[in-house]
Design a protein around this motif. Structure first.
Motif, PDB file in Angstrom:
ATOM      1  N   VAL A  90      83.179  40.983  62.129  1.00 24.60           N
ATOM      2  CA  VAL A  90      82.579  41.757  63.357  1.00 24.60           C
ATOM      3  C   VAL A  90      83.413  41.652  64.444  1.00 24.60           C
ATOM      4  O   VAL A  90      83.847  40.620  64.883  1.00 24.60           O
ATOM      5  CB  VAL A  90      81.277  41.042  63.682  1.00 24.60           C
ATOM      6  N   PRO A  91      83.819  42.818  64.928  1.00 25.78           N
ATOM      7  CA  PRO A  91      84.685  43.030  65.978  1.00 25.78           C
ATOM      8  C   PRO A  91      84.321  42.324  67.288  1.00 25.78           C
ATOM      9  O   PRO A  91      83.006  42.405  67.258  1.00 25.78           O
ATOM     10  CB  PRO A  91      85.034  44.550  66.326  1.00 25.78           C
ATOM     11  N   GLU A  92      85.119  41.605  68.391  1.00 27.47           N
ATOM     12  CA  GLU A  92      84.422  41.079  69.625  1.00 27.47           C
ATOM     13  C   GLU A  92      83.820  41.859  70.176  1.00 27.47           C
ATOM     14  O   GLU A  92      82.779  41.693  70.837  1.00 27.47           O
ATOM     15  CB  GLU A  92      85.596  40.274  69.990  1.00 27.47           C
ATOM     16  N   HIS A  93      84.317  43.051  70.488  1.00 27.59           N
ATOM     17  CA  HIS A  93      83.793  44.181  71.264  1.00 27.59           C
ATOM     18  C   HIS A  93      84.376  45.655  70.710  1.00 27.59           C
ATOM     19  O   HIS A  93      84.990  45.533  70.076  1.00 27.59           O
ATOM     20  CB  HIS A  93      84.147  43.968  72.834  1.00 27.59           C
ATOM     21  N   SER A  94      83.313  46.552  70.962  1.00 27.53           N
ATOM     22  CA  SER A  94      83.760  47.902  70.463  1.00 27.53           C
ATOM     23  C   SER A  94      83.923  48.726  71.640  1.00 27.53           C
ATOM     24  O   SER A  94      83.221  48.612  72.715  1.00 27.53           O
ATOM     25  CB  SER A  94      82.548  48.323  69.690  1.00 27.53           C
ATOM     26  N   HIS A  95      84.985  49.496  71.389  1.00 28.90           N
ATOM     27  CA  HIS A  95      85.209  50.568  72.930  1.00 28.90           C
ATOM     28  C   HIS A  95      84.853  51.968  72.270  1.00 28.90           C
ATOM     29  O   HIS A  95      85.322  53.214  72.769  1.00 28.90           O
ATOM     30  CB  HIS A  95      86.744  50.309  73.077  1.00 28.90           C
ATOM     31  N   ALA A  96      83.801  51.875  71.017  1.00 28.43           N
ATOM     32  CA  ALA A  96      83.639  53.377  70.575  1.00 28.43           C
ATOM     33  C   ALA A  96      82.876  54.081  71.771  1.00 28.43           C
ATOM     34  O   ALA A  96      81.842  53.778  72.517  1.00 28.43           O
ATOM     35  CB  ALA A  96      82.568  53.232  69.557  1.00 28.43           C
ATOM     36  N   GLN A  97      83.295  55.330  72.053  1.00 30.86           N
ATOM     37  CA  GLN A  97      82.619  56.485  72.877  1.00 30.86           C
ATOM     38  C   GLN A  97      81.963  57.486  72.062  1.00 30.86           C
ATOM     39  O   GLN A  97      82.613  58.099  71.059  1.00 30.86           O
ATOM     40  CB  GLN A  97      83.651  56.908  73.853  1.00 30.86           C
ATOM     41  N   PRO A  98      81.170  58.025  72.838  1.00 31.25           N
ATOM     42  CA  PRO A  98      80.698  59.293  71.651  1.00 31.25           C
ATOM     43  C   PRO A  98      81.792  60.341  71.765  1.00 31.25           C
ATOM     44  O   PRO A  98      82.429  60.597  72.836  1.00 31.25           O
ATOM     45  CB  PRO A  98      79.516  59.852  72.814  1.00 31.25           C
ATOM     46  N   VAL A  99      81.748  61.231  70.801  1.00 28.59           N
ATOM     47  CA  VAL A  99      82.782  62.327  70.560  1.00 28.59           C
ATOM     48  C   VAL A  99      82.036  63.454  70.659  1.00 28.59           C
ATOM     49  O   VAL A  99      81.293  63.788  70.095  1.00 28.59           O
ATOM     50  CB  VAL A  99      83.256  62.085  69.274  1.00 28.59           C
ATOM     51  N   PRO A 100      82.508  64.481  71.517  1.00 28.76           N
ATOM     52  CA  PRO A 100      81.912  65.617  71.729  1.00 28.76           C
ATOM     53  C   PRO A 100      82.235  66.460  70.317  1.00 28.76           C
ATOM     54  O   PRO A 100      83.230  66.446  69.780  1.00 28.76           O
ATOM     55  CB  PRO A 100      82.843  66.678  72.804  1.00 28.76           C
ATOM     56  N   PRO A 101      81.001  67.387  69.978  1.00 29.89           N
ATOM     57  CA  PRO A 101      81.413  68.091  68.697  1.00 29.89           C
ATOM     58  C   PRO A 101      82.529  68.965  68.739  1.00 29.89           C
ATOM     59  O   PRO A 101      83.054  69.170  67.760  1.00 29.89           O
ATOM     60  CB  PRO A 101      79.958  68.871  68.626  1.00 29.89           C
ATOM     61  N   SER A 102      82.878  69.645  69.867  1.00 27.23           N
ATOM     62  CA  SER A 102      84.180  70.282  69.721  1.00 27.23           C
ATOM     63  C   SER A 102      85.557  69.787  69.500  1.00 27.23           C
ATOM     64  O   SER A 102      86.585  70.398  68.775  1.00 27.23           O
ATOM     65  CB  SER A 102      84.532  70.973  71.222  1.00 27.23           C
ATOM     66  N   HIS A 103      85.456  68.481  69.436  1.00 29.43           N
ATOM     67  CA  HIS A 103      86.801  67.665  68.802  1.00 29.43           C
ATOM     68  C   HIS A 103      86.550  67.309  67.390  1.00 29.43           C
ATOM     69  O   HIS A 103      87.496  66.609  66.798  1.00 29.43           O
ATOM     70  CB  HIS A 103      86.828  66.073  69.501  1.00 29.43           C
ATOM     71  N   ILE A 104      85.180  67.518  66.726  1.00 26.90           N
ATOM     72  CA  ILE A 104      84.999  67.203  65.429  1.00 26.90           C
ATOM     73  C   ILE A 104      85.800  68.482  64.310  1.00 26.90           C
ATOM     74  O   ILE A 104      85.012  69.402  64.565  1.00 26.90           O
ATOM     75  CB  ILE A 104      83.824  66.758  64.698  1.00 26.90           C
ATOM     76  N   HIS A 105      86.642  68.290  63.724  1.00 22.45           N
ATOM     77  CA  HIS A 105      87.072  69.357  62.931  1.00 22.45           C
ATOM     78  C   HIS A 105      87.857  68.854  61.781  1.00 22.45           C
ATOM     79  O   HIS A 105      88.442  67.733  61.840  1.00 22.45           O
ATOM     80  CB  HIS A 105      87.760  70.219  63.926  1.00 22.45           C
ATOM     81  N   GLY A 106      88.031  69.658  60.799  1.00 20.11           N
ATOM     82  CA  GLY A 106      88.917  69.375  59.714  1.00 20.11           C
ATOM     83  C   GLY A 106      88.308  68.462  58.596  1.00 20.11           C
ATOM     84  O   GLY A 106      88.833  67.971  57.867  1.00 20.11           O
ATOM     85  N   VAL A 107      86.974  68.472  58.619  1.00 24.64           N
ATOM     86  CA  VAL A 107      86.092  67.483  57.719  1.00 24.64           C
ATOM     87  C   VAL A 107      85.521  68.705  56.606  1.00 24.64           C
ATOM     88  O   VAL A 107      85.148  69.666  56.980  1.00 24.64           O
ATOM     89  CB  VAL A 107      84.727  66.971  58.452  1.00 24.64           C
ATOM     90  N   THR A 108      85.903  68.242  55.468  1.00 29.31           N
ATOM     91  CA  THR A 108      85.821  69.157  54.356  1.00 29.31           C
ATOM     92  C   THR A 108      84.806  68.549  53.211  1.00 29.31           C
ATOM     93  O   THR A 108      84.932  67.096  53.019  1.00 29.31           O
ATOM     94  CB  THR A 108      86.766  69.753  53.301  1.00 29.31           C
ATOM     95  N   VAL A 109      83.707  68.975  52.778  1.00 28.26           N
ATOM     96  CA  VAL A 109      82.718  68.354  51.862  1.00 28.26           C
ATOM     97  C   VAL A 109      82.798  69.208  50.540  1.00 28.26           C
ATOM     98  O   VAL A 109      82.605  70.303  50.571  1.00 28.26           O
ATOM     99  CB  VAL A 109      81.243  68.263  52.363  1.00 28.26           C
TER     100      VAL A 109
END
Length: 69
Positions: A34-53
């Motif tokens: 388990v990481p000591e702390h997480s710096h994850a921030q929400p990602v805007p949908p406009s930055h999500i690209h290149g995902v193929t299924v």
């Protein structure tokens, strides 16, 4: 000749219930870091690209029942 047999320390109980599942999880918990702390921030949908299924995967998921109904 090399013996390629691999033995799990505790075989999974495929017919068990919730208690068996919780026991399996409890045995695996020490292996998960388990990481000591997480710096994850929400990602805007406009930055999500290149995902193929793959089409087969999409069809499989589309055919699955939601929440066991």
């Amino acid at each position: 000749m090399t013996n390629l047999k691999v033995h799990a320390p505790a075989p999974a109980d495929l017919e068990g219930g919730l208690a068996s599942l919780r026991g399996d999880c409890a045995r695996m918990a020490p292996h998960w870091a388990v990481p000591e702390h997480s710096h994850a921030q929400p990602v805007p949908p406009s930055h999500i690209h290149g995902v193929t299924v793959p089409v087969r995967s999409a069809r499989l998921l589309d055919a699955m029942s939601d929440y066991g109904d």
